[in-house]
Design a protein around this motif. Structure first.
Motif, short mmCIF file in Angstrom:
data_model
loop_
_atom_site.label_atom_id
_atom_site.label_comp_id
_atom_site.label_asym_id
_atom_site.label_seq_id
_atom_site.Cartn_x
_atom_site.Cartn_y
_atom_site.Cartn_z
N MET A 1 0.84 -1.20 0.00
CA MET A 1 0.00 0.00 0.00
C MET A 1 0.87 1.25 0.00
O MET A 1 1.97 1.24 0.55
N LEU A 2 0.33 2.29 -0.60
CA LEU A 2 0.95 3.60 -0.40
C LEU A 2 0.60 4.08 1.00
O LEU A 2 -0.49 3.82 1.50
N SER A 3 1.52 4.81 1.60
CA SER A 3 1.29 5.32 2.96
C SER A 3 1.62 6.80 3.01
O SER A 3 2.60 7.26 2.42
N ALA A 4 0.79 7.53 3.73
CA ALA A 4 1.05 8.95 4.01
C ALA A 4 1.14 9.14 5.51
O ALA A 4 0.53 8.39 6.28
N HIS A 5 1.87 10.17 5.91
CA HIS A 5 2.06 10.45 7.34
C HIS A 5 1.84 11.93 7.61
O HIS A 5 1.93 12.77 6.71
N THR A 6 1.56 12.22 8.86
CA THR A 6 1.34 13.61 9.25
C THR A 6 2.67 14.36 9.32
O THR A 6 3.75 13.76 9.41
N VAL A 7 2.56 15.67 9.31
CA VAL A 7 3.76 16.51 9.37
C VAL A 7 4.58 16.21 10.62
O VAL A 7 5.80 16.08 10.58
N GLY A 8 3.90 16.09 11.76
CA GLY A 8 4.62 15.82 13.00
C GLY A 8 5.39 14.52 12.96
O GLY A 8 6.55 14.45 13.42
N ASP A 9 4.77 13.49 12.42
CA ASP A 9 5.45 12.20 12.34
C ASP A 9 6.61 12.23 11.35
O ASP A 9 7.65 11.59 11.57
N ILE A 10 6.45 12.98 10.27
CA ILE A 10 7.54 13.10 9.30
C ILE A 10 8.72 13.85 9.90
O ILE A 10 9.88 13.45 9.75
N ARG A 11 8.44 14.94 10.59
CA ARG A 11 9.51 15.70 11.24
C ARG A 11 10.29 14.82 12.21
O ARG A 11 11.54 14.84 12.24
N ALA A 12 9.59 14.07 13.02
CA ALA A 12 10.26 13.21 14.01
C ALA A 12 11.10 12.14 13.31
O ALA A 12 12.23 11.84 13.74
N ALA A 13 10.58 11.58 12.22
CA ALA A 13 11.33 10.56 11.48
C ALA A 13 12.58 11.15 10.83
O ALA A 13 13.65 10.52 10.81
N GLU A 14 12.43 12.36 10.29
CA GLU A 14 13.59 13.01 9.67
C GLU A 14 14.68 13.28 10.70
O GLU A 14 15.88 13.09 10.42
#
Length: 465
Positions: free
Chosen positions: A1-14
């Motif tokens: 599946m394609l997956s999208a994430h919220t801005v907060g979760d992306i920032r933390a992952a980065e």
């Protein structure tokens, strides 16, 4: 599946990934991936880069150095020189990029005004650039997300960039998959930065052609029989909308249930059985119900009857006007924007402006799974990632298509899928069937129903085109 994430979760992952890499490596990965995705721009042509503050602008500036290396000329428009990524600007200028006061006659544009952390809407110079884009219509690429969109909410509350293509980094964003913001993104491609190990559960998912495993738990085996495969009850149609009964049954017969019972007037039941002799007329034991497609004044009593059986239910069309305060059985509600607006005492325009928000709120409000039909159909369930459907033909907007979808989803529900999987798989294969029925040409709902069995088989085999 394609997956999208919220801005907060992306920032933390980065941040987590960057901590494991040499300083600046994450931006260099993004820049290289961005430049590689801009191969459509030929050597000798000029691209104007609209550069905003911070890392989003930095990605574009470092990508410019790669473009210049292969002979593309680069003009830079700076939103605010005091907030531009200084090292990236120096690198781009050293490679030959030129700063210009404003965009002009360039045929190519790269939107790097704002990234995922910006407030939605454009003002000032950024809004002036957006107006230039509208007036001059250069071929526009976007860095990560179109500037001005609401990244998490996927709405368009103000001025925003609309593009032919978006190159996004690490993971998809809600605004790239869900409407109305997704319409501004154009074709979306993903640059893998290595974020996956650091990302949590996605906020949005989208079924793809190789996700046929979702049907594995309910596929028939050698010892299966009609009852073990699931029996679906259908209460649909009326004297005025008799066709809805036939279309709902056709959709159900294209699914995985082993038997269909039809409940309706004597005359309508006879017509349904004459057309589909495999159908059994009359009430009996079922594993799921579909109620509402084309129903008349008896929609309320039909829904009450279905709920008495304490089995999963698909609630469509006129039955949506009679839903209980909260469901205590697994329920899949299948409204279009107008129907959901009526349920939530709002307007169709408000639902269409924020489908993700309304579908999510409705799922919570009625303790149900909500399949909100639209260009990008949403399937929302509290506590799980919302699914967005990316399949389908523009010709699918045709009378009766929703009746076929309701019957098909009900068949998957009767076979044993939960409402979220039943709704999202049904929406995906319904869209696939609309394309396979007549690629790039007109269809009617019956065409979709007839194309569904082959779509199901290809999905299960893993060889959908």
């Amino acid at each position: 599946m394609l997956s999208a994430h919220t801005v907060g979760d992306i920032r933390a992952a980065e941040e987590a990934l960057a901590a494991t890499l040499p300083e600046g490596e994450l931006m260099q990965r993004a820049a290289r991936g961005l430049a590689d995705s801009l191969g459509l721009i030929p050597a000798g042509d000029v691209v104007v880069c609209l550069i905003g503050p911070g890392n989003n602008g930095g990605d574009a500036l470092y990508a410019a150095t790669h473009l210049l290396d292969r002979g593309v000329r680069v003009d830079l428009c700076l939103l605010d020189e005091s907030t531009v990524h200084a090292e990236g600007l120096a690198a781009a200028q050293a490679a030959g990029a030129q700063i210009v006061a404003a965009p002009g006659a360039q045929r190519w544009c790269l939107d790097a005004i704002f990234g995922i952390g910006a407030r939605p809407g454009l003002t000032g110079k950024a809004a002036d650039w957006e107006r230039w884009l509208v007036q001059e219509s250069p071929y526009t690429f976007v860095v990560d997300v179109p500037s001005g969109v609401d990244v998490d909410g996927a709405t368009l509350p103000g001025s925003h960039v609309s593009a032919e293509a978006t190159i996004t980094f690490g993971t998809y964003k809600n605004a790239l998959l869900a409407d109305p913001a997704a319409d501004a993104a154009g074709a979306v491609s993903l640059v893998d930065l290595g974020l996956a190990p650091h990302l949590p559960t996605p906020s949005i998912e989208a079924i793809e052609a190789f996700d046929g495993h979702l049907l594995d738990p309910v596929l028939p085996g050698r010892s299966s029989h009609k009852y073990s495969r699931g029996v679906l009850g259908i209460a649909a149609g009326s004297e005025q909308y008799a066709g809805a009964a036939h279309l709902c049954v056709a959709g159900a017969q294209a699914g995985l249930a082993g038997m269909i019972r039809f409940v309706g007037s004597t005359a309508l039941s006879q017509r349904v059985v004459d057309r589909a002799p495999e159908v059994v007329a009359g009430r009996g034991r079922v594993q799921a119900w579909v109620v509402g497609p084309g129903s008349g004044d008896d929609a309320e009593s039909q829904l009450a009857m279905a709920l008495e059986d304490r089995v999963p239910v698909v609630v469509d069309a006129s039955a949506l006007q009679h839903v209980p305060d909260r469901f205590d059985v697994p329920a899949l509600l299948t409204p279009h924007a107008g129907e959901l607006a009526a349920m939530m005492d709002t307007t169709r325009e408000q639902v269409e402006a924020d489908p993700l928000g309304h579908a999510t709120a409705a799922a919570e409000r009625w303790n149900a799974t909500v399949l909100l039909k639209g260009r990008r159909t949403l399937v929302a369930q509290t506590g799980a990632p919302t699914r967005v459907n990316l399949s389908g033909s523009a010709w699918l907007g045709t009378a009766g298509a929703g009746d076929v979808l309701a019957g098909f989803a009900g068949s998957l529900l009767a076979a044993g899928l939960d409402p979220r999987d039943a709704g999202s798989v049904a929406a995906y294969l319904h869209g696939v069937a609309s394309v396979q029925a007549n690629p790039d040409g007109p269809i009617v709902a019956t065409d979709v129903a007839y194309a569904l069995p082959a779509a199901v088989a290809a999905f299960v085999r893993g060889d959908l085109a």
